[in-house]
Design a protein around this motif. Structure first.
Motif, PDB file in Angstrom:
ATOM      1  N   GLU A  28      -5.234  27.598  13.295  1.00  0.00           N
ATOM      2  CA  GLU A  28      -5.283  28.518  12.173  1.00  0.00           C
ATOM      3  C   GLU A  28      -6.580  28.360  11.398  1.00  0.00           C
ATOM      4  O   GLU A  28      -7.202  27.293  11.384  1.00  0.00           O
ATOM      5  CB  GLU A  28      -4.094  28.316  11.231  1.00  0.00           C
ATOM      6  CG  GLU A  28      -4.133  27.041  10.420  1.00  0.00           C
ATOM      7  CD  GLU A  28      -2.975  26.935   9.425  1.00  0.00           C
ATOM      8  OE1 GLU A  28      -2.042  27.747   9.508  1.00  0.00           O
ATOM      9  OE2 GLU A  28      -3.027  26.027   8.565  1.00  0.00           O
ATOM     10  N   TRP A  64     -11.287  26.511  11.406  1.00  0.00           N
ATOM     11  CA  TRP A  64     -10.093  26.320  12.215  1.00  0.00           C
ATOM     12  C   TRP A  64      -9.598  24.873  12.174  1.00  0.00           C
ATOM     13  O   TRP A  64     -10.377  23.919  12.180  1.00  0.00           O
ATOM     14  CB  TRP A  64     -10.361  26.717  13.660  1.00  0.00           C
ATOM     15  CG  TRP A  64     -10.622  28.171  13.841  1.00  0.00           C
ATOM     16  CD1 TRP A  64     -11.847  28.797  13.838  1.00  0.00           C
ATOM     17  CD2 TRP A  64      -9.650  29.198  14.024  1.00  0.00           C
ATOM     18  NE1 TRP A  64     -11.686  30.146  14.022  1.00  0.00           N
ATOM     19  CE2 TRP A  64     -10.353  30.429  14.144  1.00  0.00           C
ATOM     20  CE3 TRP A  64      -8.262  29.213  14.109  1.00  0.00           C
ATOM     21  CZ2 TRP A  64      -9.711  31.644  14.341  1.00  0.00           C
ATOM     22  CZ3 TRP A  64      -7.622  30.427  14.310  1.00  0.00           C
ATOM     23  CH2 TRP A  64      -8.331  31.621  14.422  1.00  0.00           C
ATOM     24  N   ARG A 109      -3.896  33.098  12.656  1.00  0.00           N
ATOM     25  CA  ARG A 109      -3.372  32.165  13.658  1.00  0.00           C
ATOM     26  C   ARG A 109      -3.822  32.602  15.054  1.00  0.00           C
ATOM     27  O   ARG A 109      -3.863  33.797  15.356  1.00  0.00           O
ATOM     28  CB  ARG A 109      -1.839  32.136  13.603  1.00  0.00           C
ATOM     29  CG  ARG A 109      -1.299  31.446  12.319  1.00  0.00           C
ATOM     30  CD  ARG A 109      -1.038  29.997  12.566  1.00  0.00           C
ATOM     31  NE  ARG A 109      -0.677  29.222  11.393  1.00  0.00           N
ATOM     32  CZ  ARG A 109       0.499  29.272  10.758  1.00  0.00           C
ATOM     33  NH1 ARG A 109       1.432  30.115  11.138  1.00  0.00           N
ATOM     34  NH2 ARG A 109       0.734  28.464   9.743  1.00  0.00           N
ATOM     35  N   LYS A 165      -3.814  33.362   6.223  1.00  0.00           N
ATOM     36  CA  LYS A 165      -4.219  32.603   7.397  1.00  0.00           C
ATOM     37  C   LYS A 165      -4.246  33.477   8.644  1.00  0.00           C
ATOM     38  O   LYS A 165      -3.393  34.351   8.835  1.00  0.00           O
ATOM     39  CB  LYS A 165      -3.272  31.429   7.637  1.00  0.00           C
ATOM     40  CG  LYS A 165      -3.252  30.378   6.522  1.00  0.00           C
ATOM     41  CD  LYS A 165      -4.549  29.608   6.445  1.00  0.00           C
ATOM     42  CE  LYS A 165      -4.452  28.481   5.421  1.00  0.00           C
ATOM     43  NZ  LYS A 165      -5.735  27.725   5.321  1.00  0.00           N
TER      44      LYS A 165
END
Length: 843
Positions: free
Chosen positions: A745, A111, A735, A733
């Motif tokens: 993300e 992240w 999120r 990705k």
């Protein structure tokens, strides 16, 4: 809790002020602190605010009602099966159990923060904001070393007067901070009063202490044990003896004389503010529920010195070094009282309510007197008010709704703390937008010091399916915000932003931003202009769900007292549920990515229904457990009959269930997940191994059909509540919209987002033409002519337009001519090898 009664409090010592025993004592905050059941409080509040929940009143409804609805939304997902509130210590226990299971930690999550990191630019004159600040402190002798605490974003430090900031508590069990004290004897010693005394949208674990400048933290002796639900509020340190501190809480006032190892209960009166006499450390003042208390023995004993004119319940106090006999007290109804003789007698100074003052039921209330000028006073509610003549006259000075041409200047609304710097008229204010600084003696604009404070409280987000940099998300009290890869912009204000949607066929132009209680805007020109959309609902929840049709993006759905459908981008609406919920609100709903006519929905917390014909008919679905609140629904991308549901709260230890037959039967797949609220779930299109992700009060967890149990998917992510999850398929990705630390993300776990094979069992495949006008030719060459491959074609919001699981080496023709123009993802492979390509469909 380590606490000892020093003495029996005589009836003459604490005398409750009868004038304060008004209806405000029965507000949700006070009832929760008194141990009332959530459902009892909810019933009382809805009776009190009857009629205020109408969508037509969503913008202008009672400010205190808005704070109640925020509180209700937060806590309805964090109660047990009987509606009792659950202590933060329970979450701490679950987090500690998780730490003992390192094998459950994912190694593929990575992240990083998306933002906002700098203050958003506003589309109106001024309404940008980062998020709420509850408290501010500084090192003695060095006011450039600042500390601020947020309700769900933790403690932050600046060593350059607010130019830049670093977080200090990202790995703590709670990121709620009500107050902070930096020891005057040793700046490496920091005390945290945890929780969120103002909004009560976070639980408190008592007081934490760091002895290494905030690098590590430990619990002190003040620990709110199960099942105690209490909040700390304000904390002060003895000006000479650094080991002596006092902290107010919703169940009393506590004192330590040994640096926090042990705490003594010195008052059972629920307390809010506390202040030392700046010239006499034996004298303290505190405020409780409609009372003002005074101690003349260092806080061991307290007397009631309340003025008779108190109207409200919450009270803020202010003293000044210039004259410590002079005391001001401001209650949540806007009544300002003054004493010139250390509280012996009081006089009414002003009634702010007559001038439009509001504290939103005590949610935002602040008061300060300049330390070198008794005549300079600042009082804060939604706006900041100033008096330069000792309170004889007042002016609205800090305007949260300022427009060009109006007096003074803009500072974000909802003031939670006012503090003057030592020996000056320079003041800091912590408000719902962040931290501001200015000279209260002057009439020049103040400086926003909030950039770098990534503390935004998000409810939901939408992602541009083509441009990975573009996000549209909804934040508490800081509007719906759009990120363009460089700058954040406020797009719907002033309001609580809730959710964002971006049309995959025209993402730079067509976007939707929702606000509390059913407010909805659409832009067709990239926010050059926007239109207000009117959903014909009698009631929407404070936070309410909406979704684009996964195949036809001109069709949009909204969940309120009905599920409403619009086929013209929100211009007109029709109900597709037609009274099934009998007025109950729809918590969540989901459309099947491969067949939008299949919809599953939940209303009234636990009532499940489903339709296979777009809502013409609905069938009830038996929930796997009858207690608890269903918080999320996900549908398998290629199989409309396969669904997952998640549960919030603590009503049961079972949190996630799956059904392969549309809810006829269920399988519990909770495994070793911690018993914490699960907030949301998302299933990944194009994943051969059926990857799913859930958001919880302890971050993100991941599972697929190759894993026997859930994995903690939190590497790099603060220990924060995750309210919403979205996938950007164009870049692979995941999120996360967090409630207190902005948007983050990570790469997806599955290799379905990769364009390269994952092992030596390779295969080649070509897609042509690209771009295409409708027909796609696929040429698959495999070393194993008998091996079967799975092909999924899906759009950039996960809508599946084609799926086969029996492809073998050969040539195939696929017709996409009935679908919208745009980019489509093609995922081909097996569990051993997966490849992804993109194709553009143009007209």
């Amino acid at each position: 809790m380590k606490k000892k009664q020093l003495f029996a409090i005589a009836l003459s010592c604490i005398i409750f002020n009868l004038s304060a025993q008004n209806s405000d004592l029965h507000e949700w905050r006070h009832l929760q602190n008194q141990g009332e059941n959530f459902y009892t409080i909810q019933q009382q509040m809805e009776t009190k605010y009857e009629g205020k929940s109408s969508k037509k009143q969503a913008v202008n409804y009672s400010q205190s009602y808005k704070q109640y609805k925020r509180w209700e939304y937060y806590w309805q997902s964090r109660i047990d099966e009987k509606g009792n509130f659950v202590s933060a210590q329970r979450t701490l226990e679950e987090a500690n159990k998780l730490k003992q299971k390192p094998t459950l930690r994912s190694t593929t999550s990575n992240w990083s923060i998306v933002g906002p990191i700098t203050v958003p630019t506003s589309s109106i004159d001024a309404y940008g904001g980062m998020g709420r600040i509850n408290c501010v402190a500084w090192e003695v002798g060095n006011t450039n070393h600042l500390y601020v605490g947020s309700p769900s974003g933790g403690l932050w430090k600046s060593i350059n007067g607010g130019v830049s900031w670093i977080p200090l508590t990202d790995n703590q069990i709670t990121l709620g901070v009500s107050d902070v004290v930096v020891s005057h004897a040793n700046a490496n010693v920091i005390y945290l009063a945890t929780g969120d005394a103002d909004g009560q949208q976070n639980a408190s674990v008592g007081v934490l202490k760091s002895v290494d400048g905030g690098n590590s933290w430990n619990q002190t002796g003040l620990v709110f044990q199960k099942p105690v639900i209490a909040q700390t509020a304000r904390m002060v340190q003895h000006p000479i003896d650094a080991n002596t501190l006092l902290v107010t809480a919703t169940d009393g006032i506590y004192k330590t004389i040994d640096g926090g190892d042990n705490w003594l209960t010195v008052s059972n009166q629920p307390a809010r503010d506390i202040e030392y006499d700046p010239n006499n450390p034996m004298v303290l003042y505190a405020s409780g529920l409609g009372v003002i208390l005074k101690s003349i023995d260092g806080g061991d004993n307290w007397l009631d010195i309340s003025p008779s004119m108190i109207v409200g319940v919450k009270i803020e106090l202010a003293l000044t070094q210039a004259n410590s006999n002079y005391i001001l007290a401001l209650d949540d109804e806007g009544t300002l009282m003054a004493s010139n003789n250390a509280g012996a007698t009081w006089s009414l100074m002003n009634t702010f309510s007559a001038n439009g003052f509001t504290s939103q039921g005590g949610y935002n209330l602040s008061l300060a007197i300049a330390p070198i000028n008794q005549s300079l006073i600042m009082a804060g509610g939604v706006n900041g008010w100033r008096s330069t003549d000792g309170g004889a006259t007042w002016e609205k000075y800090l305007d949260g709704y300022w427009s060009s041409g109006e007096p003074y200047f803009y500072v974000h609304s909802d003031h939670h703390i006012f503090k003057f710097l030592p020996n000056s008229t320079i003041m800091l204010t912590g408000n719902d937008g962040g931290l501001h600084r200015g000279d209260a003696a002057l009439s020049t604009p103040w400086v926003d010091l909030s950039s770098g404070l990534a503390i935004t409280q998000y409810y939901g987000l939408g992602a541009d399916p083509i441009n990975n940099d573009v996000i549209l998300a909804g934040a508490q009290d800081n509007d719906a915000g759009q990120f363009d890869g460089t700058t954040w912009f406020n797009r719907a204000g002033p309001s609580d932003g809730i959710e964002g949607l971006i049309d995959p066929t025209n993402p730079t132009m067509v976007q939707y931003a929702s606000t509390q209680a059913g407010g909805l805007l659409r832009t067709d020109d990239g926010w050059a202009t926007d239109s207000v959309l009117s959903i014909p609902a009698s009631d929407c929840g404070f936070v309410w769900p909406m979704q684009l049709d996964p195949i036809n993006s001109t069709t949009i759905y909204a969940g309120c007292d009905e599920i409403y459908k619009s086929i013209d981008k929100g211009d007109t609406w029709t109900s597709i549920t037609n009274g099934i919920s009998s007025g109950g609100l729809y918590v969540d709903f989901s459309l099947a990515p491969s067949n939008p006519s299949v919809i599953y929905a939940v209303y009234d917390a636990n009532s499940l229904i489903g339709t296979t014909n777009g809502g013409t008919t609905w069938s009830p679905i038996t929930s796997p457990i009858m207690t608890g609140q269903i918080s999320g629904i996900a549908i398998a991308p290629t199989n409309p009959q396969k669904i997952w549901i998640t549960y919030a709260g603590y009503a049961a230890t079972d949190k996630v269930f799956v059904s392969s037959n549309g809810g006829q039967t269920w399988t519990n797949i909770t495994g070793t997940l911690p018993n914490i609220p699960v907030t949301c779930i998302i299933a990944q299109s194009g994943s051969i191994s059926e990857d799913i992700y859930i958001g919880t009060d302890l971050g993100v967890f991941h599972k697929n059909n190759t894993l026997s149990n859930w994995q903690s998917y939190n590497t790099g992510l603060p220990n924060v509540i995750v309210n919403d999850l979205e996938i950007t398929y164009s870049t692979g990705k995941l999120r996360a919209a967090t409630f207190g630390r902005g948007v983050w993300e990570s790469d997806l776990n599955s290799v379905a987002s990769s364009t390269a094979s994952t092992n030596t069992n390779t295969f080649d495949w070509q897609v042509s033409p690209n771009p295409t006008h409708g027909i796609v030719q696929l040429n698959l060459n495999s070393q194993d002519r008998e091996k079967s491959y799975q092909l999924t074609i899906y759009n950039l919001i996960g809508g599946v337009v084609y799926h086969r699981s029996d492809l073998k080496s050969g040539k195939y023709s696929i017709d996409l001519s009935s679908y919208s123009s745009g980019v489509y993802m093609l995922t081909l492979g097996t569990k051993e090898a997966i490849q992804t390509q993109k194709v553009s469909l143009v007209r």
